[in-house]
Motif scaffolding. Structure first.
Motif, PDB file in Angstrom:
ATOM      1  N   GLU A 197      -1.388  19.799  -9.056  1.00  8.54           N
ATOM      2  CA  GLU A 197      -1.638  18.430  -8.633  1.00  8.54           C
ATOM      3  C   GLU A 197      -1.000  18.115  -7.283  1.00  8.54           C
ATOM      4  O   GLU A 197      -1.250  17.063  -6.720  1.00  8.54           O
ATOM      5  CB  GLU A 197      -1.103  17.443  -9.679  1.00  8.54           C
ATOM      6  N   ASN A 198      -0.152  19.012  -6.787  1.00  4.00           N
ATOM      7  CA  ASN A 198       0.542  18.732  -5.530  1.00  4.00           C
ATOM      8  C   ASN A 198       0.097  19.653  -4.405  1.00  4.00           C
ATOM      9  O   ASN A 198       0.866  19.995  -3.522  1.00  4.00           O
ATOM     10  CB  ASN A 198       2.060  18.827  -5.724  1.00  4.00           C
ATOM     11  N   SER A 199      -1.157  20.091  -4.451  1.00  6.66           N
ATOM     12  CA  SER A 199      -1.709  20.932  -3.397  1.00  6.66           C
ATOM     13  C   SER A 199      -1.913  20.095  -2.135  1.00  6.66           C
ATOM     14  O   SER A 199      -2.485  19.001  -2.177  1.00  6.66           O
ATOM     15  CB  SER A 199      -3.044  21.537  -3.846  1.00  6.66           C
ATOM     16  N   SER A 200      -1.458  20.615  -0.991  1.00 10.42           N
ATOM     17  CA  SER A 200      -1.558  19.863   0.257  1.00 10.42           C
ATOM     18  C   SER A 200      -3.009  19.599   0.643  1.00 10.42           C
ATOM     19  O   SER A 200      -3.314  18.613   1.313  1.00 10.42           O
ATOM     20  CB  SER A 200      -0.841  20.618   1.384  1.00 10.42           C
ATOM     21  N   GLU A 201      -3.909  20.492   0.214  1.00  3.74           N
ATOM     22  CA  GLU A 201      -5.313  20.319   0.558  1.00  3.74           C
ATOM     23  C   GLU A 201      -5.911  19.088  -0.131  1.00  3.74           C
ATOM     24  O   GLU A 201      -6.892  18.511   0.342  1.00  3.74           O
ATOM     25  CB  GLU A 201      -6.130  21.556   0.179  1.00  3.74           C
ATOM     26  N   MET A 202      -5.334  18.699  -1.260  1.00  5.77           N
ATOM     27  CA  MET A 202      -5.881  17.589  -2.041  1.00  5.77           C
ATOM     28  C   MET A 202      -5.148  16.268  -1.789  1.00  5.77           C
ATOM     29  O   MET A 202      -5.619  15.222  -2.207  1.00  5.77           O
ATOM     30  CB  MET A 202      -5.792  17.920  -3.544  1.00  5.77           C
ATOM     31  N   LEU A 203      -3.993  16.321  -1.133  1.00  9.43           N
ATOM     32  CA  LEU A 203      -3.149  15.137  -1.022  1.00  9.43           C
ATOM     33  C   LEU A 203      -3.110  14.609   0.412  1.00  9.43           C
ATOM     34  O   LEU A 203      -2.073  14.616   1.069  1.00  9.43           O
ATOM     35  CB  LEU A 203      -1.734  15.440  -1.524  1.00  9.43           C
ATOM     36  N   GLN A 204      -4.248  14.174   0.879  1.00 14.36           N
ATOM     37  CA  GLN A 204      -4.319  13.515   2.177  1.00 14.36           C
ATOM     38  C   GLN A 204      -3.950  12.038   1.999  1.00 14.36           C
ATOM     39  O   GLN A 204      -3.806  11.552   0.887  1.00 14.36           O
ATOM     40  CB  GLN A 204      -5.722  13.655   2.766  1.00 14.36           C
ATOM     41  N   MET A 205      -3.817  11.328   3.092  1.00 17.02           N
ATOM     42  CA  MET A 205      -3.408   9.921   3.026  1.00 17.02           C
ATOM     43  C   MET A 205      -4.427   9.052   3.739  1.00 17.02           C
ATOM     44  O   MET A 205      -4.583   9.120   4.953  1.00 17.02           O
ATOM     45  CB  MET A 205      -2.035   9.747   3.671  1.00 17.02           C
ATOM     46  N   SER A 206      -5.131   8.230   2.955  1.00 17.26           N
ATOM     47  CA  SER A 206      -6.070   7.280   3.540  1.00 17.26           C
ATOM     48  C   SER A 206      -5.332   5.994   3.889  1.00 17.26           C
ATOM     49  O   SER A 206      -4.190   5.778   3.475  1.00 17.26           O
ATOM     50  CB  SER A 206      -7.202   6.982   2.552  1.00 17.26           C
ATOM     51  N   VAL A 207      -6.000   5.130   4.624  1.00 11.90           N
ATOM     52  CA  VAL A 207      -5.389   3.853   4.995  1.00 11.90           C
ATOM     53  C   VAL A 207      -5.095   3.023   3.754  1.00 11.90           C
ATOM     54  O   VAL A 207      -4.024   2.418   3.618  1.00 11.90           O
ATOM     55  CB  VAL A 207      -6.324   3.067   5.947  1.00 11.90           C
ATOM     56  N   MET A 208      -6.023   3.022   2.788  1.00  7.68           N
ATOM     57  CA  MET A 208      -5.816   2.246   1.561  1.00  7.68           C
ATOM     58  C   MET A 208      -4.653   2.802   0.748  1.00  7.68           C
ATOM     59  O   MET A 208      -3.862   2.047   0.169  1.00  7.68           O
ATOM     60  CB  MET A 208      -7.097   2.236   0.725  1.00  7.68           C
ATOM     61  N   GLN A 209      -4.551   4.131   0.688  1.00  8.90           N
ATOM     62  CA  GLN A 209      -3.443   4.728  -0.037  1.00  8.90           C
ATOM     63  C   GLN A 209      -2.108   4.396   0.627  1.00  8.90           C
ATOM     64  O   GLN A 209      -1.120   4.109  -0.047  1.00  8.90           O
ATOM     65  CB  GLN A 209      -3.625   6.247  -0.125  1.00  8.90           C
ATOM     66  N   PHE A 210      -2.102   4.443   1.956  1.00 10.42           N
ATOM     67  CA  PHE A 210      -0.887   4.104   2.683  1.00 10.42           C
ATOM     68  C   PHE A 210      -0.457   2.673   2.357  1.00 10.42           C
ATOM     69  O   PHE A 210       0.724   2.401   2.118  1.00 10.42           O
ATOM     70  CB  PHE A 210      -1.106   4.246   4.191  1.00 10.42           C
ATOM     71  N   GLU A 211      -1.412   1.758   2.324  1.00  8.94           N
ATOM     72  CA  GLU A 211      -1.103   0.368   2.006  1.00  8.94           C
ATOM     73  C   GLU A 211      -0.554   0.248   0.586  1.00  8.94           C
ATOM     74  O   GLU A 211       0.386  -0.508   0.328  1.00  8.94           O
ATOM     75  CB  GLU A 211      -2.354  -0.501   2.161  1.00  8.94           C
ATOM     76  N   SER A 212      -1.146   1.006  -0.350  1.00 12.40           N
ATOM     77  CA  SER A 212      -0.691   0.951  -1.743  1.00 12.40           C
ATOM     78  C   SER A 212       0.736   1.459  -1.872  1.00 12.40           C
ATOM     79  O   SER A 212       1.576   0.839  -2.539  1.00 12.40           O
ATOM     80  CB  SER A 212      -1.626   1.780  -2.632  1.00 12.40           C
ATOM     81  N   TYR A 213       1.020   2.605  -1.235  1.00 12.09           N
ATOM     82  CA  TYR A 213       2.366   3.156  -1.300  1.00 12.09           C
ATOM     83  C   TYR A 213       3.377   2.207  -0.662  1.00 12.09           C
ATOM     84  O   TYR A 213       4.490   2.023  -1.163  1.00 12.09           O
ATOM     85  CB  TYR A 213       2.408   4.524  -0.608  1.00 12.09           C
ATOM     86  N   ARG A 214       3.004   1.624   0.455  1.00  9.10           N
ATOM     87  CA  ARG A 214       3.910   0.714   1.147  1.00  9.10           C
ATOM     88  C   ARG A 214       4.181  -0.529   0.300  1.00  9.10           C
ATOM     89  O   ARG A 214       5.321  -1.000   0.217  1.00  9.10           O
ATOM     90  CB  ARG A 214       3.326   0.304   2.497  1.00  9.10           C
ATOM     91  N   GLU A 215       3.146  -1.049  -0.354  1.00  9.35           N
ATOM     92  CA  GLU A 215       3.311  -2.238  -1.182  1.00  9.35           C
ATOM     93  C   GLU A 215       4.187  -1.946  -2.395  1.00  9.35           C
ATOM     94  O   GLU A 215       5.040  -2.762  -2.772  1.00  9.35           O
ATOM     95  CB  GLU A 215       1.929  -2.743  -1.635  1.00  9.35           C
ATOM     96  N   ILE A 216       3.999  -0.773  -2.999  1.00  5.68           N
ATOM     97  CA  ILE A 216       4.839  -0.393  -4.135  1.00  5.68           C
ATOM     98  C   ILE A 216       6.298  -0.254  -3.703  1.00  5.68           C
ATOM     99  O   ILE A 216       7.217  -0.702  -4.399  1.00  5.68           O
ATOM    100  CB  ILE A 216       4.330   0.925  -4.763  1.00  5.68           C
TER     101      ILE A 216
END
Length: 504
Positions: free
Chosen positions: A195-214
């Motif tokens: 589940e922690n493969s670098s190929e699968m774990l990119q960062m979209s703008v929406m994901q960045f916003e979610s992580y920042r909000e959390i």
């Protein structure tokens, strides 16, 4: 910091297969994951080869001398030149897992041999020694081949944390046990199952916003502003609960008399119904006086808020032991209504003075706490508090306190709090439910839980400001000078020091 993050990362990869979640919990604790990861780490179990100059080469000699004879004896009969069951032929597979094109087929071979699926029971059996030899060779070849391919492809790219890693990192940094990442979607498994493969774990703008909000909300939970909130204290003795039941009993009697005063036959039946409704049965939850042995059935109704308790602004003294107790048999529960007084956030500390009444030696009943509300007949929300069930080991002669700490912001709240009046519908009150969840006892065994006192404190703080706050914002004579304080006591530097242990 990187060492700790790596520990979290490795542990999270292994958690689904190696750690069982604590009762009532969706995830295991950080400490459990670390220990399990260290014990069962596949990294520690890698097959190693002697160091040599230049690139490693496939162990084809070992295959010819040790592996092929085993496969020829046990596998070629069904998967060879003359017969190919399942359209699979093993004798023509390229044993060079480094450069050959049959790696996926060899992975299938390893799966069925490791699981004991091949050879089948009706064919010649592979000895444990031969099976171990085949598995060890395949494991070594696959690992080295994988390392070669990765090295040829260059270094792994940067990646974002998985939700598990992010959750554990926040817990570790802030000293809080909340499930911060519960609303993040699960990661997609890579082709090799990680589940922690670098190929699968990119960062979209929406994901960045979610992580920042959390992260922002996590910091809000770890830190406080302003003066210490006003604390509410509940101190509920069970004779109060029994009194509520008695008042309800006499009210029901009066109602029955008024409704049927002109019909003696109906009046008699109505009075009998009231007696049956309130008369306590040992198999149901009830209030009881241990001295007189008299009791009354314990019930709860949301309507009217007549069974709600009110808090005090003054810390209450713990009363002496009382003969008036609440008795909860196996499989039964009791609701304690705290009214419309609880704050929006903060810790709800719940303590009960309890003991067991068990007839099976060495076995103790278990008490579970739930938190919820019921605004109307068709609207009820009751959820288990994220805490393991508590074994009540104290004897009736020496009751002890047992406690829970409930973070109010993490549980569903009554949407009508502060909007409607207690007693109206929808009812804005909130409650605790104490449930006897004892299991695995002999048939007919008695394992009651008796409680004589309930204490509730909210919001509860061991100290003010909380330790989670003072670990970040340390005391300083420059606190009133915001720019100086922020520059001299850099928050990020403070976090780094906590993580690396330099600040200890």
């Amino acid at each position: 910091m990187w060492k700790r993050c790596l520990t979290i990362s490795l542990a999270c990869v292994l958690q689904n297969a190696t750690v069982q979640a604590e009762p009532g919990s969706t995830l295991p604790s950080l400490e459990k994951v670390r220990k399990a990861g260290a014990i069962q780490s596949s990294f520690k179990k890698q097959q190693t080869r002697p160091h040599s100059k230049g690139a490693p080469e496939p162990s084809l000699d070992v295959f010819r001398k040790e592996i092929e004879p085993v496969l020829k004896e046990t596998c070629y009969k069904c998967h060879g030149e003359k017969k190919q069951k399942g359209d699979f032929r093993i004798d023509t597979l390229n044993p060079d897992l480094f450069r050959g094109g049959d790696v996926n087929w060899w992975l299938d071979v390893m799966d069925v041999v490791t699981n004991g699926e091949m050879p089948p029971e009706d064919e010649e059996e592979m000895t444990d020694e031969d099976r171990s030899t085949v598995i060890e060779w395949l494991t070594s070849e696959i690992q080295v081949a994988s390392q070669m391919r990765r090295s040829e492809q260059g270094h792994s790219s940067f990646r974002r944390m998985t939700r598990y890693e992010y959750n554990y990192a926040l817990q570790d940094l802030l000293g809080l046990s909340y499930d911060f990442a519960k609303d993040l979607p699960p990661e997609t498994n890579s082709a090799d199952g990680f589940e922690n493969s670098s190929e699968m774990l990119q960062m979209s703008v929406m994901q960045f916003e979610s992580y920042r909000e959390i992260g922002r909300k996590a910091l809000q939970k770890a830190t406080v502003r302003g003066e210490q909130p006003e604390t509410l204290y509940y101190g509920i003795t069970m004779d109060e609960g029994a009194t509520q039941m008695e008042i309800k009993y006499f009210q029901d009697l009066e109602t029955a008399k008024k409704r049927n005063e002109n019909d003696p036959a109906k009046l008699k039946r109505a009075l009998e119904t009231v007696e049956e409704r309130h008369d306590f049965n040992p198999v149901n939850t009830h209030f009881k006086n241990l001295h007189t042995n008299k009791g009354i059935k314990a019930t709860w109704r949301y309507s009217g808020a007549k069974q709600s308790y009110s808090p005090s602004l003054t810390k209450l003294e713990v009363p002496a032991l009382s003969p008036d107790v609440l008795i909860i048999p196996i499989g039964k529960d009791q609701t304690m209504d705290l009214g419309d007084f609880l704050p929006d956030t903060g810790i709800l500390q719940v303590r009960v003075r309890a003991s067991h009444v068990s007839t099976e030696k060495g076995k103790f009943p278990s008490l579970r706490l739930q938190f919820g509300n019921q605004p109307s007949n068709n609207s009820e929300t009751t959820v288990q508090v994220d805490h393991p069930d508590i074994a009540i080991k104290a004897s009736p002669e020496d009751p002890q306190f047992y406690q829970w700490e409930v973070p109010l912001s993490e549980y569903p709240r009554n949407l009508y709090r502060g909007n409607t009046v207690m007693g109206d519908t929808p009812n804005p009150t909130e409650y605790l439910v104490f449930q006897n969840v004892t299991q695995s006892l002999a048939k007919g065994t008695k394992a009651d839980i008796q409680i004589d006192y309930l204490e509730v404190t909210t919001p509860y703080y061991e100290q003010w400001p909380p330790e989670t706050h003072t670990r970040i914002f340390i005391d300083s004579k420059n606190k009133s000078k915001e720019l100086t304080y922020a520059t001299r006591y850099n928050y990020l530097e403070r976090i780094m020091r906590m993580v690396t242990g330099i600040d200890k």
